[in-house]
Design an enzyme around this catalytic site. Sequence first.
Site, PDB file in Angstrom:
ATOM      1  N   HIS A   1      76.654 -64.416 118.920  1.00  0.00           N
ATOM      2  CA  HIS A   1      75.830 -63.989 117.781  1.00  0.00           C
ATOM      3  C   HIS A   1      76.236 -64.437 116.723  1.00  0.00           C
ATOM      4  O   HIS A   1      77.467 -64.689 116.370  1.00  0.00           O
ATOM      5  CB  HIS A   1      75.462 -62.199 118.195  1.00  0.00           C
ATOM      6  CG  HIS A   1      76.914 -61.576 117.944  1.00  0.00           C
ATOM      7  ND1 HIS A   1      77.674 -61.777 119.362  1.00  0.00           N
ATOM      8  CD2 HIS A   1      77.558 -61.239 117.097  1.00  0.00           C
ATOM      9  CE1 HIS A   1      78.613 -60.850 118.917  1.00  0.00           C
ATOM     10  NE2 HIS A   1      78.783 -60.647 117.803  1.00  0.00           N
TER      11      HIS A   1
ATOM     12  N   HIS B   1      78.195 -61.902 123.929  1.00  0.00           N
ATOM     13  CA  HIS B   1      76.791 -62.734 124.009  1.00  0.00           C
ATOM     14  C   HIS B   1      76.963 -63.298 122.465  1.00  0.00           C
ATOM     15  O   HIS B   1      76.758 -62.596 121.608  1.00  0.00           O
ATOM     16  CB  HIS B   1      75.675 -61.864 124.478  1.00  0.00           C
ATOM     17  CG  HIS B   1      74.299 -62.516 124.422  1.00  0.00           C
ATOM     18  ND1 HIS B   1      73.649 -62.517 125.414  1.00  0.00           N
ATOM     19  CD2 HIS B   1      73.823 -63.310 123.348  1.00  0.00           C
ATOM     20  CE1 HIS B   1      72.390 -63.414 125.218  1.00  0.00           C
ATOM     21  NE2 HIS B   1      72.605 -63.741 124.129  1.00  0.00           N
TER      22      HIS B   1
ATOM     23  N   HIS C   1      76.403 -63.075 112.658  1.00  0.00           N
ATOM     24  CA  HIS C   1      76.097 -62.131 111.576  1.00  0.00           C
ATOM     25  C   HIS C   1      75.635 -62.665 110.217  1.00  0.00           C
ATOM     26  O   HIS C   1      76.148 -63.709 109.921  1.00  0.00           O
ATOM     27  CB  HIS C   1      77.252 -61.304 111.225  1.00  0.00           C
ATOM     28  CG  HIS C   1      77.780 -60.678 112.472  1.00  0.00           C
ATOM     29  ND1 HIS C   1      77.720 -59.135 112.677  1.00  0.00           N
ATOM     30  CD2 HIS C   1      78.895 -60.987 113.803  1.00  0.00           C
ATOM     31  CE1 HIS C   1      78.510 -58.967 113.787  1.00  0.00           C
ATOM     32  NE2 HIS C   1      79.091 -60.003 114.178  1.00  0.00           N
TER      33      HIS C   1
ATOM     34  N   ASP D   1      71.585 -55.050 113.021  1.00  0.00           N
ATOM     35  CA  ASP D   1      72.900 -54.600 113.282  1.00  0.00           C
ATOM     36  C   ASP D   1      72.840 -53.228 113.198  1.00  0.00           C
ATOM     37  O   ASP D   1      72.525 -52.476 112.136  1.00  0.00           O
ATOM     38  CB  ASP D   1      73.928 -54.953 112.554  1.00  0.00           C
ATOM     39  CG  ASP D   1      75.270 -54.887 113.232  1.00  0.00           C
ATOM     40  OD1 ASP D   1      76.412 -55.850 113.713  1.00  0.00           O
ATOM     41  OD2 ASP D   1      75.749 -53.805 113.634  1.00  0.00           O
TER      42      ASP D   1
ATOM     43  N   GLY E   1      87.909 -61.312 117.254  1.00  0.00           N
ATOM     44  CA  GLY E   1      87.241 -59.819 116.913  1.00  0.00           C
ATOM     45  C   GLY E   1      85.920 -59.796 117.670  1.00  0.00           C
ATOM     46  O   GLY E   1      85.229 -58.687 117.479  1.00  0.00           O
TER      47      GLY E   1
ATOM     48  N   CYS F   1      74.966 -57.343 130.279  1.00  0.00           N
ATOM     49  CA  CYS F   1      74.972 -57.738 128.872  1.00  0.00           C
ATOM     50  C   CYS F   1      74.081 -57.296 127.895  1.00  0.00           C
ATOM     51  O   CYS F   1      72.790 -57.213 127.890  1.00  0.00           O
ATOM     52  CB  CYS F   1      74.869 -59.503 128.814  1.00  0.00           C
ATOM     53  SG  CYS F   1      74.741 -59.948 126.931  1.00  0.00           S
TER      54      CYS F   1
ATOM     55  N   HIS G   1      71.558 -66.479 127.669  1.00  0.00           N
ATOM     56  CA  HIS G   1      73.161 -65.900 127.609  1.00  0.00           C
ATOM     57  C   HIS G   1      74.127 -67.141 127.471  1.00  0.00           C
ATOM     58  O   HIS G   1      74.473 -67.979 128.517  1.00  0.00           O
ATOM     59  CB  HIS G   1      73.644 -64.916 128.872  1.00  0.00           C
ATOM     60  CG  HIS G   1      74.879 -64.418 128.924  1.00  0.00           C
ATOM     61  ND1 HIS G   1      75.016 -63.398 128.239  1.00  0.00           N
ATOM     62  CD2 HIS G   1      76.068 -65.143 129.314  1.00  0.00           C
ATOM     63  CE1 HIS G   1      76.349 -63.019 128.415  1.00  0.00           C
ATOM     64  NE2 HIS G   1      76.817 -63.953 128.755  1.00  0.00           N
TER      65      HIS G   1
ATOM     66  N   ASN H   1      82.253 -64.316 115.487  1.00  0.00           N
ATOM     67  CA  ASN H   1      83.441 -63.727 116.083  1.00  0.00           C
ATOM     68  C   ASN H   1      83.494 -64.330 117.308  1.00  0.00           C
ATOM     69  O   ASN H   1      82.606 -64.400 118.080  1.00  0.00           O
ATOM     70  CB  ASN H   1      83.716 -62.410 115.925  1.00  0.00           C
ATOM     71  CG  ASN H   1      83.757 -61.655 114.752  1.00  0.00           C
ATOM     72  OD1 ASN H   1      84.051 -62.299 113.498  1.00  0.00           O
ATOM     73  ND2 ASN H   1      82.902 -60.471 114.473  1.00  0.00           N
TER      74      ASN H   1
HETATM   75  P1  AMP Z   1      81.107 -58.626 117.066  1.00  0.00           P
HETATM   76  O1  AMP Z   1      82.411 -57.823 116.757  1.00  0.00           O
HETATM   77  O2  AMP Z   1      80.848 -59.916 116.394  1.00  0.00           O
HETATM   78  O3  AMP Z   1      81.108 -58.723 118.584  1.00  0.00           O
HETATM   79  O4  AMP Z   1      79.790 -57.970 116.606  1.00  0.00           O
HETATM   80  C1  AMP Z   1      79.039 -57.151 117.477  1.00  0.00           C
HETATM   81  C2  AMP Z   1      77.998 -56.340 116.651  1.00  0.00           C
HETATM   82  O5  AMP Z   1      77.147 -55.856 117.277  1.00  0.00           O
HETATM   83  C3  AMP Z   1      78.680 -55.070 115.733  1.00  0.00           C
HETATM   84  O6  AMP Z   1      78.425 -55.637 114.278  1.00  0.00           O
HETATM   85  C4  AMP Z   1      77.843 -53.939 116.188  1.00  0.00           C
HETATM   86  O7  AMP Z   1      77.412 -53.047 115.158  1.00  0.00           O
HETATM   87  C5  AMP Z   1      76.556 -54.649 116.943  1.00  0.00           C
HETATM   88  N1  AMP Z   1      75.930 -53.762 117.936  1.00  0.00           N
HETATM   89  C6  AMP Z   1      76.381 -53.199 118.891  1.00  0.00           C
HETATM   90  N2  AMP Z   1      75.468 -52.887 119.612  1.00  0.00           N
HETATM   91  C7  AMP Z   1      74.364 -52.820 118.943  1.00  0.00           C
HETATM   92  C8  AMP Z   1      72.893 -52.529 119.409  1.00  0.00           C
HETATM   93  N3  AMP Z   1      72.407 -51.767 120.275  1.00  0.00           N
HETATM   94  N4  AMP Z   1      72.037 -53.087 118.539  1.00  0.00           N
HETATM   95  C9  AMP Z   1      72.150 -53.744 117.376  1.00  0.00           C
HETATM   96  N5  AMP Z   1      73.611 -54.020 116.942  1.00  0.00           N
HETATM   97  C10 AMP Z   1      74.590 -53.652 117.929  1.00  0.00           C
HETATM   98 ZN    ZN Z   2      73.739 -61.955 127.354  1.00  0.00          ZN
END
Ligand code: AMP
Ligand code: ZN
Length: 114
Positions: free
Chosen positions: A100, A98, A102, A30, A93, A4, A46, A87
């Site tokens: 999170h 994992h 925003h 991000d 989306g 993950c 997780h 999301n």
């Molecule tokens: P989601 O669409 O809610 O799953 O958002 C995933 C978010 O993770 C997106 O806004 C990506 O830009 C961000 N993301 C993906 N890889 C990384 C990373 N290595 N470091 C920081 N943010 C990331």
């Molecule tokens: Zn995870």
Amino acid sequence: MSDCLFCKIAQKEIPSKIVYEDAQIMAFADINPVAPVHILLIPKKHLLSVNDIMEEDEALIGRIFAAIKELARKLEIAESGYRVVTNTGTDGGQVVGHLHFHLIGGRALRAGLG
Ligand code: AMP
Ligand code: ZN
């Protein structure tokens, strides 16, 4: 979980720009920001999505929102306003599996959703 992305970020196997961390949660920038402030907050544990949050996780989720409030103040968007987005699943989306949150701000966001 070994495969993950955000578990790897939580364990610092993958570098990130960490803005807050304690034993249970982490906040980092991000990689593809949509606004001047775009922070992701995760539980280190997780959990796949909101669907995975159990009663035992309620304090953890509360802690994430306490950190959101504190970061908004520190990053000086508490007064101007901000959006917190989670999301969930395919239609929601969600790209990274994992849980999170925003934290998005620093500019006027369009009203409404979707
Ligand atoms: P989601 O669409 O809610 O799953 O958002 C995933 C978010 O993770 C997106 O806004 C990506 O830009 C961000 N993301 C993906 N890889 C990384 C990373 N290595 N470091 C920081 N943010 C990331
Ligand atoms: Zn995870």
